[in-house]
Design a protein around this motif. Structure first.
Motif, PDB file in Angstrom:
ATOM      1  N   ARG A  80       0.833  -1.206   0.000  1.00 16.62           N
ATOM      2  CA  ARG A  80       0.000   0.000   0.000  1.00 16.62           C
ATOM      3  C   ARG A  80       0.866   1.254   0.000  1.00 16.62           C
ATOM      4  N   ALA A  81       1.931   1.239   0.804  1.00 18.12           N
ATOM      5  CA  ALA A  81       2.826   2.394   0.868  1.00 18.12           C
ATOM      6  C   ALA A  81       3.512   2.639  -0.470  1.00 18.12           C
ATOM      7  N   LEU A  82       3.903   1.573  -1.161  1.00 17.98           N
ATOM      8  CA  LEU A  82       4.578   1.727  -2.449  1.00 17.98           C
ATOM      9  C   LEU A  82       3.635   2.322  -3.494  1.00 17.98           C
ATOM     10  N   PHE A  83       2.391   1.896  -3.496  1.00 20.09           N
ATOM     11  CA  PHE A  83       1.432   2.474  -4.434  1.00 20.09           C
ATOM     12  C   PHE A  83       1.161   3.938  -4.090  1.00 20.09           C
ATOM     13  N   ALA A  84       1.097   4.255  -2.804  1.00 24.92           N
ATOM     14  CA  ALA A  84       0.897   5.649  -2.401  1.00 24.92           C
ATOM     15  C   ALA A  84       2.074   6.512  -2.847  1.00 24.92           C
ATOM     16  N   LEU A  85       3.282   5.985  -2.707  1.00 27.56           N
ATOM     17  CA  LEU A  85       4.467   6.712  -3.155  1.00 27.56           C
ATOM     18  C   LEU A  85       4.425   6.907  -4.662  1.00 27.56           C
ATOM     19  N   GLY A  86       4.031   5.868  -5.396  1.00 26.21           N
ATOM     20  CA  GLY A  86       3.930   5.982  -6.850  1.00 26.21           C
ATOM     21  C   GLY A  86       2.906   7.022  -7.258  1.00 26.21           C
ATOM     22  N   ALA A  87       1.771   7.049  -6.557  1.00 27.43           N
ATOM     23  CA  ALA A  87       0.742   8.038  -6.867  1.00 27.43           C
ATOM     24  C   ALA A  87       1.266   9.453  -6.648  1.00 27.43           C
ATOM     25  N   GLY A  88       1.928   9.668  -5.513  1.00 25.31           N
ATOM     26  CA  GLY A  88       2.457  10.988  -5.217  1.00 25.31           C
ATOM     27  C   GLY A  88       3.536  11.407  -6.200  1.00 25.31           C
ATOM     28  N   PHE A  89       4.431  10.490  -6.535  1.00 23.94           N
ATOM     29  CA  PHE A  89       5.530  10.813  -7.445  1.00 23.94           C
ATOM     30  C   PHE A  89       4.999  11.214  -8.821  1.00 23.94           C
ATOM     31  N   MET A  90       4.082  10.422  -9.377  1.00 21.22           N
ATOM     32  CA  MET A  90       3.579  10.716 -10.718  1.00 21.22           C
ATOM     33  C   MET A  90       2.734  11.984 -10.750  1.00 21.22           C
ATOM     34  N   PHE A  91       1.907  12.175  -9.719  1.00 21.81           N
ATOM     35  CA  PHE A  91       1.051  13.364  -9.713  1.00 21.81           C
ATOM     36  C   PHE A  91       1.893  14.628  -9.558  1.00 21.81           C
ATOM     37  N   PHE A  92       2.856  14.602  -8.649  1.00 18.50           N
ATOM     38  CA  PHE A  92       3.704  15.779  -8.446  1.00 18.50           C
ATOM     39  C   PHE A  92       4.532  16.071  -9.702  1.00 18.50           C
ATOM     40  N   ALA A  93       5.007  15.014 -10.360  1.00 18.34           N
ATOM     41  CA  ALA A  93       5.789  15.216 -11.583  1.00 18.34           C
ATOM     42  C   ALA A  93       4.925  15.832 -12.682  1.00 18.34           C
ATOM     43  N   ALA A  94       3.674  15.389 -12.767  1.00 18.06           N
ATOM     44  CA  ALA A  94       2.779  15.913 -13.799  1.00 18.06           C
ATOM     45  C   ALA A  94       2.475  17.388 -13.580  1.00 18.06           C
ATOM     46  N   LEU A  95       2.412  17.814 -12.332  1.00 22.50           N
ATOM     47  CA  LEU A  95       2.058  19.202 -12.030  1.00 22.50           C
ATOM     48  C   LEU A  95       3.088  20.198 -12.568  1.00 22.50           C
ATOM     49  N   ARG A  96       4.266  19.720 -12.914  1.00 23.20           N
ATOM     50  CA  ARG A  96       5.273  20.622 -13.464  1.00 23.20           C
ATOM     51  C   ARG A  96       4.831  21.219 -14.797  1.00 23.20           C
ATOM     52  N   SER A  97       4.049  20.460 -15.573  1.00 23.84           N
ATOM     53  CA  SER A  97       3.794  20.909 -16.936  1.00 23.84           C
ATOM     54  C   SER A  97       2.329  21.043 -17.319  1.00 23.84           C
ATOM     55  N   ILE A  98       1.399  20.502 -16.538  1.00 20.92           N
ATOM     56  CA  ILE A  98      -0.002  20.625 -16.929  1.00 20.92           C
ATOM     57  C   ILE A  98      -0.746  21.501 -15.925  1.00 20.92           C
ATOM     58  N   PRO A  99      -1.785  22.184 -16.371  1.00 19.77           N
ATOM     59  CA  PRO A  99      -2.535  23.077 -15.475  1.00 19.77           C
ATOM     60  C   PRO A  99      -3.115  22.328 -14.284  1.00 19.77           C
ATOM     61  N   LEU A 100      -3.238  23.034 -13.183  1.00 19.80           N
ATOM     62  CA  LEU A 100      -3.712  22.443 -11.936  1.00 19.80           C
ATOM     63  C   LEU A 100      -5.106  21.833 -12.106  1.00 19.80           C
ATOM     64  N   ALA A 101      -6.025  22.583 -12.687  1.00 16.02           N
ATOM     65  CA  ALA A 101      -7.391  22.090 -12.842  1.00 16.02           C
ATOM     66  C   ALA A 101      -7.444  20.872 -13.757  1.00 16.02           C
ATOM     67  N   ASP A 102      -6.633  20.844 -14.812  1.00 18.62           N
ATOM     68  CA  ASP A 102      -6.597  19.681 -15.706  1.00 18.62           C
ATOM     69  C   ASP A 102      -6.150  18.439 -14.943  1.00 18.62           C
ATOM     70  N   ALA A 103      -5.134  18.610 -14.077  1.00 17.42           N
ATOM     71  CA  ALA A 103      -4.644  17.480 -13.290  1.00 17.42           C
ATOM     72  C   ALA A 103      -5.728  16.969 -12.350  1.00 17.42           C
ATOM     73  N   PHE A 104      -6.449  17.880 -11.699  1.00 16.66           N
ATOM     74  CA  PHE A 104      -7.527  17.461 -10.800  1.00 16.66           C
ATOM     75  C   PHE A 104      -8.631  16.745 -11.572  1.00 16.66           C
ATOM     76  N   ALA A 105      -8.961  17.247 -12.765  1.00 15.63           N
ATOM     77  CA  ALA A 105     -10.014  16.627 -13.557  1.00 15.63           C
ATOM     78  C   ALA A 105      -9.643  15.200 -13.947  1.00 15.63           C
ATOM     79  N   LEU A 106      -8.401  14.993 -14.348  1.00 11.42           N
ATOM     80  CA  LEU A 106      -7.958  13.645 -14.732  1.00 11.42           C
ATOM     81  C   LEU A 106      -7.868  12.723 -13.521  1.00 11.42           C
ATOM     82  N   ALA A 107      -7.565  13.277 -12.360  1.00  6.22           N
ATOM     83  CA  ALA A 107      -7.491  12.457 -11.143  1.00  6.22           C
ATOM     84  C   ALA A 107      -8.858  11.899 -10.755  1.00  6.22           C
TER      85      ALA A 107
END
Length: 294
Positions: A80-107
């Motif tokens: 569970r911890a590894l999946f949580a880490l993966g979720a955080g890593f990918m989401f934070f990495a995506a926020l570098r280049s895509i708009p905040l609202a777009d990221a929330f919508a896809l989530a």
């Protein structure tokens, strides 16, 4: 006070908790996006887990001490911890280049993954109504992504990956919850995530300025506070009532994105997000009815 009034008060309290929790999570992600251009994701995760862990340890000290961390299912806790880490890593990495609202919508696709994966992983039965909602929800995702359009950003796929990882976290939480406390699951996740991100971060560390250090600390603290409040929301109010508030994060994303980066979602993001949100809410409603009849 009558029982009906008492029940209504608890539902109102649950909604207040959940709404506040979603606001805090939106603020946390806004801070991440603000800082992501100057700091590596691994370093941001270190601060997220370090300062997020501190209030959890304080609560643990008053509710059983280290013994409360013992788990009869250590392998599942680690997974569970590894999946949580993966979720955080990918989401934070995506926020570098895509708009905040777009990221929330896809989530918002996370409930769709939870429903689809609950069949092979938990052996749950999903009827035609919920399968239809899943299919419609993924069509909404395609509207947001527009994979053949000029505006497609491959980083959006990182958000989809994060939503998939988060779905796995939720499914593992269902398996672990009967024998493990919410606090122990959160602490296990924070400790393991901190250990892994802490092993990577020194190789790409950027010394934060004092203002950025304070922002990083606040990010970690409100991240844990937000998760706690959302959990309390589901404790005091039915999931079918609380779930629609999850989508309020899109409104905060639009507001913060417009104020800080002059970002505004286009009509495709709004349309796709509406389709995904309605599908997710319908799934929660159907699941709640099914659980009440079992």
């Amino acid at each position: 006070m009558s029982p009906v009034q008492a029940t209504g008060d608890r539902v109102g309290l649950g909604l207040a908790y959940a709404a506040t929790g979603m606001l805090l999570m939106a603020i946390m992600d806004t801070i991440v996006k603000w800082l992501s251009g100057g700091y590596p994701v691994s370093e941001i995760l270190v601060f997220r887990n370090l300062f997020g862990l501190l209030p959890l340890l304080v609560v643990m000290a008053f509710t059983g001490g280290p013994r409360s961390l013992r788990s009869p299912q250590p392998l599942l806790m680690c997974l569970r911890a590894l999946f949580a880490l993966g979720a955080g890593f990918m989401f934070f990495a995506a926020l570098r280049s895509i708009p905040l609202a777009d990221a929330f919508a896809l989530a918002f696709t996370s409930p769709l993954f939870i429903t689809a994966l609950s069949v092979p992983l938990l052996g749950e039965k999903v009827g035609i109504h919920r399968w239809s909602a899943v299919i419609i929800g993924f069509l909404g995702t395609m509207i947001i992504l527009r994979p053949t359009g000029q505006s497609f950003d491959p980083a959006a796929l990182l958000v989809i990956g994060a939503a998939l990882c988060y779905a796995m976290v939720m499914l593992l939480t269902r398996k672990l919850a009967p024998r493990n406390s919410t606090l122990s699951m959160m602490i296990w996740t924070a400790l393991i995530s901190l250990a892994i991100s802490g092993a990577i971060a020194p190789f790409e560390w950027v010394a934060p300025s004092t203002p950025d250090f304070l922002l990083l600390a606040v990010m970690g603290l409100i991240g844990s506070a937000g998760m706690f409040m959302i959990g309390q929301g589901y404790r005091y109010a039915p999931a079918a009532v609380v779930a629609p508030l999850d989508y309020s994060v899109l409104l905060w994303g639009v507001l913060f994105g417009w104020i800080l980066w002059q970002e505004l979602p286009d009509q495709y993001v709004w349309l796709g997000a509406a389709v995904v949100a309605v599908s997710g809410i319908y799934i929660v409603q159907r699941e709640t009815r099914r659980s009440q009849t079992v």
